[in-house]
Design a protein around this motif. Structure first.
Motif, mmCIF file in Angstrom:
data_model
loop_
_atom_site.group_PDB
_atom_site.id
_atom_site.type_symbol
_atom_site.label_atom_id
_atom_site.label_comp_id
_atom_site.label_asym_id
_atom_site.label_seq_id
_atom_site.Cartn_x
_atom_site.Cartn_y
_atom_site.Cartn_z
ATOM 1 N N THR A 1 4.811 -7.218 5.101
ATOM 2 C CA THR A 1 4.233 -8.530 4.814
ATOM 3 C C THR A 1 4.072 -8.728 3.306
ATOM 4 N N THR A 2 3.897 -7.639 2.574
ATOM 5 C CA THR A 2 3.710 -7.750 1.119
ATOM 6 C C THR A 2 4.868 -8.518 0.475
ATOM 7 N N ASN B 1 -3.885 -2.624 5.307
ATOM 8 C CA ASN B 1 -4.522 -3.257 6.462
ATOM 9 C C ASN B 1 -4.772 -2.302 7.627
ATOM 10 N N ALA C 1 0.624 -14.404 10.699
ATOM 11 C CA ALA C 1 1.664 -14.832 9.744
ATOM 12 C C ALA C 1 2.433 -13.645 9.180
ATOM 13 N N THR D 1 0.633 1.395 7.494
ATOM 14 C CA THR D 1 1.485 0.708 8.481
ATOM 15 C C THR D 1 1.050 -0.728 8.765
ATOM 16 N N ASP E 1 0.307 0.600 15.218
ATOM 17 C CA ASP E 1 0.710 1.998 15.436
ATOM 18 C C ASP E 1 -0.179 2.953 14.635
ATOM 19 N N THR F 1 -6.549 -9.176 -0.404
ATOM 20 C CA THR F 1 -6.066 -8.125 0.511
ATOM 21 C C THR F 1 -5.219 -7.107 -0.241
ATOM 22 N N LEU F 2 -4.331 -7.609 -1.129
ATOM 23 C CA LEU F 2 -3.433 -6.672 -1.811
ATOM 24 C C LEU F 2 -4.147 -5.872 -2.901
ATOM 25 N N ALA G 1 6.713 5.851 13.215
ATOM 26 C CA ALA G 1 5.757 6.951 13.383
ATOM 27 C C ALA G 1 4.807 6.613 14.524
ATOM 28 N N GLY H 1 -5.656 -12.624 -3.894
ATOM 29 C CA GLY H 1 -5.303 -11.207 -3.997
ATOM 30 C C GLY H 1 -6.305 -10.306 -3.304
ATOM 31 N N GLU I 1 9.885 4.291 7.519
ATOM 32 C CA GLU I 1 9.691 2.854 7.760
ATOM 33 C C GLU I 1 10.226 2.511 9.147
ATOM 34 N N LYS I 2 9.392 1.773 9.882
ATOM 35 C CA LYS I 2 9.720 1.412 11.272
ATOM 36 C C LYS I 2 10.929 0.465 11.376
ATOM 37 N N GLY J 1 2.159 -13.933 -1.541
ATOM 38 C CA GLY J 1 2.059 -14.489 -2.886
ATOM 39 C C GLY J 1 2.012 -13.397 -3.944
ATOM 40 N N GLY J 2 1.772 -12.160 -3.515
ATOM 41 C CA GLY J 2 1.801 -11.029 -4.444
ATOM 42 C C GLY J 2 0.616 -10.948 -5.391
ATOM 43 N N MET J 3 -0.411 -11.776 -5.186
ATOM 44 C CA MET J 3 -1.560 -11.743 -6.090
ATOM 45 C C MET J 3 -2.454 -10.545 -5.755
ATOM 46 N N ALA K 1 0.839 -1.200 0.000
ATOM 47 C CA ALA K 1 0.000 0.000 0.000
ATOM 48 C C ALA K 1 0.875 1.251 0.000
HETATM 49 C C1 LIG Z 1 2.739 -15.787 3.358
HETATM 50 C C2 LIG Z 1 1.694 -14.767 2.985
HETATM 51 C C3 LIG Z 1 1.149 -14.798 1.704
HETATM 52 C C4 LIG Z 1 0.200 -13.848 1.332
HETATM 53 N N1 LIG Z 1 -0.238 -13.832 0.036
HETATM 54 C C5 LIG Z 1 -1.105 -12.875 -0.355
HETATM 55 C C6 LIG Z 1 -1.501 -12.757 -1.730
HETATM 56 O O1 LIG Z 1 -1.012 -13.462 -2.619
HETATM 57 N N2 LIG Z 1 -2.411 -11.807 -2.042
HETATM 58 C C7 LIG Z 1 -2.950 -10.977 -1.115
HETATM 59 O O2 LIG Z 1 -3.806 -10.174 -1.470
HETATM 60 N N3 LIG Z 1 -2.546 -11.008 0.171
HETATM 61 C C8 LIG Z 1 -1.628 -11.922 0.569
HETATM 62 N N4 LIG Z 1 -1.198 -11.940 1.861
HETATM 63 C C9 LIG Z 1 -1.640 -10.867 2.770
HETATM 64 C C10 LIG Z 1 -0.901 -9.575 2.401
HETATM 65 O O3 LIG Z 1 0.471 -9.848 2.297
HETATM 66 C C11 LIG Z 1 -1.116 -8.453 3.431
HETATM 67 O O4 LIG Z 1 -2.480 -8.308 3.694
HETATM 68 C C12 LIG Z 1 -0.570 -7.140 2.831
HETATM 69 O O5 LIG Z 1 0.785 -7.313 2.520
HETATM 70 C C13 LIG Z 1 -0.741 -5.940 3.738
HETATM 71 O O6 LIG Z 1 -0.174 -4.840 3.068
HETATM 72 P P1 LIG Z 1 0.099 -3.474 3.818
HETATM 73 O O7 LIG Z 1 0.781 -2.586 2.825
HETATM 74 O O8 LIG Z 1 -1.129 -3.004 4.451
HETATM 75 O O9 LIG Z 1 1.094 -3.878 5.012
HETATM 76 P P2 LIG Z 1 2.604 -4.422 4.980
HETATM 77 O O10 LIG Z 1 2.994 -4.965 3.652
HETATM 78 O O11 LIG Z 1 2.772 -5.325 6.141
HETATM 79 O O12 LIG Z 1 3.452 -3.108 5.232
HETATM 80 C C14 LIG Z 1 3.338 -2.391 6.436
HETATM 81 C C15 LIG Z 1 4.659 -1.680 6.657
HETATM 82 O O13 LIG Z 1 4.495 -0.670 7.656
HETATM 83 C C16 LIG Z 1 5.620 -0.685 8.515
HETATM 84 N N5 LIG Z 1 5.230 -0.057 9.773
HETATM 85 C C17 LIG Z 1 4.476 -0.571 10.779
HETATM 86 N N6 LIG Z 1 4.306 0.348 11.753
HETATM 87 C C18 LIG Z 1 4.969 1.463 11.361
HETATM 88 C C19 LIG Z 1 5.187 2.756 11.953
HETATM 89 N N7 LIG Z 1 4.674 3.057 13.148
HETATM 90 N N8 LIG Z 1 5.932 3.661 11.272
HETATM 91 C C20 LIG Z 1 6.476 3.355 10.056
HETATM 92 N N9 LIG Z 1 6.322 2.150 9.460
HETATM 93 C C21 LIG Z 1 5.561 1.219 10.100
HETATM 94 C C22 LIG Z 1 5.980 -2.159 8.598
HETATM 95 O O14 LIG Z 1 7.288 -2.332 9.048
HETATM 96 C C23 LIG Z 1 5.764 -2.608 7.153
HETATM 97 O O15 LIG Z 1 6.923 -2.386 6.377
HETATM 98 C C24 LIG Z 1 -0.241 -12.877 2.257
HETATM 99 C C25 LIG Z 1 0.303 -12.851 3.537
HETATM 100 C C26 LIG Z 1 1.264 -13.789 3.911
HETATM 101 C C27 LIG Z 1 1.835 -13.734 5.285
#
Ligand SMILES: Cc1cc2nc3c(=O)[nH]c(=O)nc-3n(C[C@H](O)[C@H](O)[C@H](O)COP(=O)(O)OP(=O)(O)OC[C@H]3O[C@@H](n4cnc5c(N)ncnc54)[C@H](O)[C@@H]3O)c2cc1C
Length: 540
Positions: free
Chosen positions: A45-46, A506, A272, A250, A280, A522-523, A216, A520, A37-38, A50-52, A17
């Motif tokens: 987690t991205t 998220n 996971a 975050t 946060d 969530t992503l 943050a 996909g 970035e923390k 699976g990146g879908m 995101a």
């Molecule tokens: C093994 C696995 C496979 C998956 N496969 C899929 C898939 O194929 N397709 C799909 O749709 N979803 C999949 N998911 C779920 C998906 O990965 C997550 O829902 C998604 O990555 C969340 O994205 P995000 O950008 O919200 O958070 P994240 O990618 O987790 O990024 C959040 C970032 O914020 C940072 N952060 C946290 N707090 C702070 C702060 N206070 N200040 C600054 N930085 C901070 C963290 O360090 C992190 O880098 C999978 C998850 C797992 C574990």
């Protein structure tokens, strides 16, 4: 306020995101974009995923000849959560999703393709697509193009990065050795690594700066507008001015016990995700007066505690339980030794079944729960990274008979024996009369393709020894949080945007609530709202 640093748009986090938000903010006119970035790694987690992406009515779907319509998508989603969807964010997702996909295709090295044959997770629901089309996969991305930045990307959850995409595994078959060799030479990676690698390349091309170990924790507010953020750094607190907006990206709150206990609908014992997902962003949003939504849900996923318990930051590492429960020869049972759901259902739907509540015993009868399989399964398929040839680690229990296995697990022995007998009878009949496992396209998707449906997923347990793994009510990330409008602006309890504050991924209230539409799920929304938030912030 004395500012230590300034930017037009400040993005918090560096997952899918966040990186998409930063790219969009730059491309729509923000001159300075800064990523805080923390951790000291990129991708969250991205990068482990699976990146879908699940994006209905996307351009690649149409190019591949798949028909889709707005009506079908809305009918599908509405049938899965009647009356729950917020039309504003739903429209943001449907309009913004396809625009985001086009923007990434035209302006970044991200290469998405329709995954033909990857069914929606509820293919038989009205408007569902059994033939696929809405789920997009990433082409593998060469990490040599990242130079020294390659080592900054969060590694996959376990094992080496994949050399191929899931699409290739399903549709192309084994690649020639010279192609694989070239991929090794260029450190080419598939799945979430490919997605984050390509997004990171786009961020670096735009000279967007990262600040690592910047956690943050507090938003600055002036005259009702969010003006910046305070971050904890190794050098002390740093105040960063955001002229146009702060984008919360975050991740979720699944590693924050107090928030988990406060908000979730039932036990969640096996996240996971990266351990930085401590809520946060949610806490900052609450303090800023954000309206909250979908707080009791997560993207549910059964998980198992890995044999090697010490993960990054000494947090336990939970592995996804996916093909282990969909291949023939395994079942899931609760502590009564009883099956309680269709094991091959989508992980999110299965997670909802775990929270059934017994009014008499006043507890959750399906928790804890166990994966049970027999020797035939063990000799054919990998389980939690253990190939048939490898010895099993401590996470597995084994016994020569089902009663002995039940005793080791502390579950009802007669219950387990009776359940296996009954299930084997269903296999003989080719029909699961209790939970209809194998009755739809999705159930068979993660099964054994050497067989025809329903035997891709239905198989007897009758060859000792028998094995078991204790499973957790796990998650791919919580998805309750700050409510936004269709531009990713966080809104307050009156429904008005809080100027200068955005959310994506998220940390926001999931635009599709408890629904996981397909691979996909969530992503797709996360990148869409990252894109919408970056675009709106840049133009504000
Ligand atoms: C093994 C696995 C496979 C998956 N496969 C899929 C898939 O194929 N397709 C799909 O749709 N979803 C999949 N998911 C779920 C998906 O990965 C997550 O829902 C998604 O990555 C969340 O994205 P995000 O950008 O919200 O958070 P994240 O990618 O987790 O990024 C959040 C970032 O914020 C940072 N952060 C946290 N707090 C702070 C702060 N206070 N200040 C600054 N930085 C901070 C963290 O360090 C992190 O880098 C999978 C998850 C797992 C574990």
């Amino acid at each position: 306020m004395t500012w230590d640093e300034e930017a037009d748009v400040v993005v918090l986090g560096s997952g899918g995101a966040a990186l998409t938000a930063a790219i969009a903010a730059h491309d729509f006119g923000a001159r300075e974009v800064l990523i805080l970035e923390k951790s000291n790694m990129i991708g969250g987690t991205t990068a482990m995923s699976g990146g879908m992406l699940w994006i209905p009515i996307n351009q690649h779907q149409a190019e591949a000849g798949h028909k889709d319509s707005w009506d079908d998508v809305v009918t599908y989603l509405d049938s899965l959560a009647p009356g729950e969807l917020d039309p504003v964010t739903l429209e943001g997702f449907l309009v913004g999703g396809k625009e985001m996909v086009r923007h990434l295709a035209e302006h970044t090295p991200v290469r998405l393709r329709t995954f033909d044959g990857f069914p929606d997770y509820h293919p038989d629901a009205p408007g569902g697509r059994a033939e696929g089309g809405r789920s997009l996969d990433n082409d593998p991305f060469p990490f040599v193009e990242l130079g020294n930045w390659a080592s900054r990307v969060v590694p996959p959850k376990s094992g080496a990065p994949r050399l191929t995409s899931l699409y290739e595994d399903f549709h192309t078959g084994p690649l020639p050795e010279d192609v694989l060799e070239e991929r090794r030479r260029t450190d080419t990676r598939g799945s979430g690594q490919a997605l984050v690698g390509a997004l990171l390349r786009a961020v670096l091309d735009r000279e967007i700066a990262f600040r690592f170990e910047h956690r943050a924790l507090k938003l600055h507010k002036e005259d009702n507008r969010i003006t910046g953020v305070a971050a904890e750094t190794p050098g002390g607190t740093k105040n960063v001015l955001a002229r146009k907006g702060v984008i919360l990206a975050t991740g979720g709150f699944e590693w924050n016990k107090e928030l988990v206990q406060t908000f979730l609908r039932g036990p969640m014992t096996g996240p996971a995700t990266v351990p930085e997902s401590e809520g946060d962003g949610l806490l900052m949003a609450i303090e800023a007066g954000a309206k909250l939504g979908n707080m009791s849900n997560t993207f549910w996923m059964p998980t198992a505690l890995e044999w090697q318990q010490q993960h990054r930051n000494a947090k336990p590492n939970y592995l996804l339980c996916l093909s282990e429960r969909t291949l023939p020869g395994s079942i899931l049972v609760n502590r009564s030794g009883a099956r309680f759901t269709n094991e091959a259902a989508s992980y999110n739907a299965l997670g909802l079944a775990l929270h059934a509540f017994d009014a008499n015993s006043f507890d959750h009868p399906n928790l804890p729960f166990y994966l049970i399989f027999d020797h035939r399964f063990r000799s054919r398929y990998p389980a939690f990274g253990h190939t048939p040839e490898q010895p099993l680690s401590d996470m597995f229990a084994a016994a020569d008979t089902l009663p002995e296995l039940a005793e080791k697990l502390g579950i009802d022995s007669d219950g387990l024996v009776g359940t296996v007998e009954r299930f084997n009878g269903f296999v003989d009949e080719g029909r699961d009369d209790d939970f209809q496992r194998g009755a739809n396209t999705y159930d068979n998707f993660w099964g054994d393709r050497n067989f025809d449906a329903p035997y891709r997923t239905l198989g007897k347990l009758d060859q000792p020894p028998y094995y078991a793994v204790k499973l957790e009510a796990g998650t791919l990330g919580t998805n309750g949080g700050a409510k936004t409008n269709a531009d990713g602006q966080v809104v307050n309890w009156q429904g008005n945007p809080i100027p200068g504050l955005y959310a994506a991924g998220n940390v926001m209230a999931a635009p599709l609530t408890k629904i996981y539409g397909g691979a996909g799920g969530t992503l797709g929304p996360a990148l869409t709202f990252g894109y919408l938030a970056g675009k709106h912030a840049a133009k504000s």
